[in-house]
Scaffold this motif. Structure first.
Motif, PDB file in Angstrom:
ATOM      1  N   UNK A   1      -5.005  11.999 -10.467  1.00  0.00           N
ATOM      2  CA  UNK A   1      -3.595  11.995 -10.880  1.00  0.00           C
ATOM      3  C   UNK A   1      -3.135  13.408 -11.248  1.00  0.00           C
TER       4      UNK A   1
ATOM      5  N   UNK B   1       0.818   4.140  -2.791  1.00  0.00           N
ATOM      6  CA  UNK B   1       0.498   5.530  -2.452  1.00  0.00           C
ATOM      7  C   UNK B   1       1.654   6.472  -2.779  1.00  0.00           C
TER       8      UNK B   1
ATOM      9  N   UNK C   1       1.823  11.565  -8.713  1.00  0.00           N
ATOM     10  CA  UNK C   1       1.089  11.822  -9.956  1.00  0.00           C
ATOM     11  C   UNK C   1       0.636  10.595 -10.733  1.00  0.00           C
ATOM     12  N   UNK C   2       0.855   9.399 -10.183  1.00  0.00           N
ATOM     13  CA  UNK C   2       0.414   8.203 -10.918  1.00  0.00           C
ATOM     14  C   UNK C   2      -1.091   8.010 -10.753  1.00  0.00           C
ATOM     15  N   UNK C   3      -1.771   7.529 -11.800  1.00  0.00           N
ATOM     16  CA  UNK C   3      -3.173   7.155 -11.601  1.00  0.00           C
ATOM     17  C   UNK C   3      -3.172   5.741 -11.012  1.00  0.00           C
TER      18      UNK C   3
ATOM     19  N   UNK D   1      -1.264   3.039 -13.057  1.00  0.00           N
ATOM     20  CA  UNK D   1       0.198   3.160 -13.014  1.00  0.00           C
ATOM     21  C   UNK D   1       0.730   2.787 -11.632  1.00  0.00           C
TER      22      UNK D   1
ATOM     23  N   UNK E   1       4.864   8.662 -15.431  1.00  0.00           N
ATOM     24  CA  UNK E   1       3.404   8.740 -15.264  1.00  0.00           C
ATOM     25  C   UNK E   1       2.817   9.739 -16.259  1.00  0.00           C
TER      26      UNK E   1
ATOM     27  N   UNK F   1       0.418  11.836 -16.152  1.00  0.00           N
ATOM     28  CA  UNK F   1       0.080  13.200 -15.706  1.00  0.00           C
ATOM     29  C   UNK F   1       1.314  14.110 -15.662  1.00  0.00           C
TER      30      UNK F   1
ATOM     31  N   UNK G   1       3.583   6.193  -5.347  1.00  0.00           N
ATOM     32  CA  UNK G   1       3.446   6.467  -6.784  1.00  0.00           C
ATOM     33  C   UNK G   1       2.287   7.432  -7.024  1.00  0.00           C
ATOM     34  N   UNK G   2       1.168   7.193  -6.332  1.00  0.00           N
ATOM     35  CA  UNK G   2       0.009   8.078  -6.505  1.00  0.00           C
ATOM     36  C   UNK G   2       0.343   9.512  -6.074  1.00  0.00           C
ATOM     37  N   UNK G   3       1.059   9.617  -4.956  1.00  0.00           N
ATOM     38  CA  UNK G   3       1.404  10.947  -4.439  1.00  0.00           C
ATOM     39  C   UNK G   3       2.297  11.715  -5.401  1.00  0.00           C
TER      40      UNK G   3
ATOM     41  N   UNK H   1       0.810  -1.219   0.000  1.00  0.00           N
ATOM     42  CA  UNK H   1       0.000   0.000   0.000  1.00  0.00           C
ATOM     43  C   UNK H   1       0.847   1.273   0.000  1.00  0.00           C
TER      44      UNK H   1
ATOM     45  N   UNK I   1     -13.604   6.201  -5.299  1.00  0.00           N
ATOM     46  CA  UNK I   1     -13.938   7.114  -6.395  1.00  0.00           C
ATOM     47  C   UNK I   1     -12.834   8.149  -6.622  1.00  0.00           C
ATOM     48  N   UNK I   2     -12.104   8.495  -5.568  1.00  0.00           N
ATOM     49  CA  UNK I   2     -10.981   9.435  -5.699  1.00  0.00           C
ATOM     50  C   UNK I   2      -9.672   8.676  -5.877  1.00  0.00           C
ATOM     51  N   UNK I   3      -9.773   7.418  -6.265  1.00  0.00           N
ATOM     52  CA  UNK I   3      -8.631   6.521  -6.457  1.00  0.00           C
ATOM     53  C   UNK I   3      -7.852   6.281  -5.163  1.00  0.00           C
ATOM     54  N   UNK I   4      -8.479   6.496  -4.020  1.00  0.00           N
ATOM     55  CA  UNK I   4      -7.816   6.213  -2.740  1.00  0.00           C
ATOM     56  C   UNK I   4      -7.837   4.702  -2.494  1.00  0.00           C
TER      57      UNK I   4
ATOM     58  N   UNK J   1      -6.106  13.936  -1.704  1.00  0.00           N
ATOM     59  CA  UNK J   1      -7.134  12.918  -1.997  1.00  0.00           C
ATOM     60  C   UNK J   1      -6.667  11.480  -1.815  1.00  0.00           C
TER      61      UNK J   1
END
Lengths: 261, 223
Positions: free
Chosen positions: B76, A162, A168-170, A173, B106, B108, A164-166, A158, A252-255, B54
């Motif tokens: 993203x 996170x 800018x990854x969707x 990714x 990535x 974005x 990667x998400x933090x 996890x 829904x917010x990709x969390x 988020x």
């Protein structure tokens, strides 16, 4: 060619010695598998005998809905077995898994029975049900392995997801390594089976056909179709189910929705 | 000047828990500000940062970033502008350069300028990572080095807002001083907007900060 040698009830019971050996191993080494081995043995006898009677009835059937209905029950049972192995309560994965399995296996069984074997009608139970059964059985194990891996890695990884998400990854990714690893884990047994077939082991279906007096060259052709069918259907089902279930691991917010246990 | 970030009436609670972590929280952040969020552990400081980018979903309230509700911004895209650096720095099993350049893969971040290797090497020195080479395995670095590398990786993305979650929590005094110096430089020399969560009694010497305290479910900020 000599006819098939019958197995008497006494000879069948003699085979239970194998189970005694397994039970003894579990008992001596405290593997905790005695209950499962016992239940598994009883279920093997009960389910296969029941299947024998049901198959005799189905093979005589001339109604498409009976054949399709039996097929749906087989998929439904497979989903419950997967559910029993993948103990995940946070992510709703049962419905998409069932629908994907139903559609994908149905398409595979139609393709094999109706187009490759070219049986008439396409749902000819002698071909359609065994083809479906092999696909379901094989993919069911693959799905259980892949789903288990997906949920475990999403939980354990996890922080990396996170990270990667933090940055800018969707969600795709951020979890692509986990997705790939889950699909691969499910696929490996089928690929290994292709590597070892005919060399390390003789598949059950081929042995059965040969024992029943079929020409080995015809049995081989059937077996090749089965091996290819299993790899293809496992790949499609695993990828589709993993894509759907992975999305469900995010909100829904990709969390990330999976919390540590 | 309009606010870069506007938080209104924000509440958060964990699923299954009867009492919220905080509720009715308001905060307005202007461009170029350095906000220090302090408070006891469990008050929800990290959660506040995670809500801004988020990674968590609020129970109620709104967060506007550059005047737009963050719930309406694709996640993203929001996170390519509002970058969050985790409390425990996370690195993938690869070289330092691979880790630093990871976000450029990535979608974005596709339009962002990819730095050259010489620039990265020079930047390592600015982040007090003199002995570290770009070929070094990132997993073999110390926690302090990883923390500085994580901040550096975030900065390479030119964030509009940088969120730092307890960036000194696992560091010794010397490493913590280095991270503090980096934060102050980012705000003072580069004009970056920063929100930093810390439990330490740290007050920057070279830059002006606004100190907010999250305690008893509410956030109180110095004027």
């Amino acid at each position: 060619m000599p006819g098939i040698i019958e197995i008497s009830v006494g000879q069948l019971l003699l085979a239970l010695l194998f189970i005694l050996v397994a039970q003894a191993s579990s008992f001596i080494y405290q593997l905790g598998l005695n209950r499962d081995i016992l239940i598994g043995t009883v279920r093997t006898f009960a389910q296969l005998f029941l299947m024998g009677y049901v198959l005799t009835w189905i093979f005589r059937s001339t109604t498409v809905w009976i054949v399709v209905g039996v097929f749906a029950v087989m998929v439904f049972s497979a989903v419950f077995i997967v559910k029993g192995r993948v103990k995940e309560s946070q992510i709703p994965y049962i419905v998409p898994t069932f629908l994907t399995m139903l559609i994908s296996y149905f398409a595979t069984a139609i393709f094999v029975s109706g187009m490759i074997v070219d049986s008439t009608p396409w749902w000819e139970p002698r071909y359609f049900i065994p083809a479906g059964g092999m696909v379901i059985g094989n993919s069911m194990s693959a799905l259980a392995i892949a789903l288990e891996r997906l949920f475990r890695d999403m939980r354990q990884g996890r922080e990396i997801v996170e990270m990667r998400q933090a940055l800018g990854a969707d969600y795709r990714e951020a979890s692509q390594d986990i997705f790939r690893s889950a699909v691969k884990a499910g696929m490996i047994p089928s690929i290994n089976a292709m590597m070892g077939v005919g060399l390390v082991f003789i598949p059950g279906m081929m042995s059965g056909q040969i024992l029943a007096g079929a020409d080995p060259l015809i049995a081989i052709r059937y077996q090749i179709v089965v091996m290819l069918m299993l790899v293809g259907s496992t790949a499609v089902t695993s990828v589709v189910v993993m894509l759907i279930v992975r999305r469900r691991c995010f909100g829904s917010g990709e969390e990330v929705l999976l919390t540590p246990r | 000047m309009s606010a870069l970030l506007e938080i209104s009436n924000l509440s958060f609670g964990y699923e299954g828990s009867s009492s919220p972590v905080f509720e009715g929280l308001d905060l307005s952040v202007r461009e170029g500000e350095f906000i220090l969020v302090k408070g006891p552990s469990g008050a929800g400081k990290s959660t506040l940062l995670r809500l801004i980018c988020r990674l968590n979903k609020p129970l109620a309230g709104t967060i506007l970033f550059q005047g737009k509700d963050i719930a309406a911004i694709p996640p993203a895209r929001l996170r390519s502008a509002v970058i969050y650096v985790q409390q425990t720095p996370q690195m993938i099993d690869a070289s330092v350069s691979h880790n630093l350049l990871l976000p450029f893969s990535f979608a974005s971040n596709a339009s962002k300028k990819r730095p050259k290797m010489e620039e990265l090497q020079a930047m390592l020195r600015e982040f007090y990572l003199d002995g570290v080479t770009l070929e070094h395995s990132a997993l073999k670095l110390s926690v302090g080095q990883k923390q500085r590398l994580a901040i550096m990786r975030a900065l390479l993305q030119e964030p509009v807002l940088l969120l730092l979650d307890e960036p000194t929590s696992a560091l010794d005094k010397e490493s913590a001083a280095m991270v503090f110096a980096i934060m102050e430089r980012l705000n003072f020399a580069e004009g970056r907007t920063l929100i930093t969560v810390t439990h330490l009694d740290y007050t920057p010497e070279t830059v002006h900060t606004r100190i907010c305290t999250l305690s008893g479910r509410t956030l109180m900020c110095q004027s």
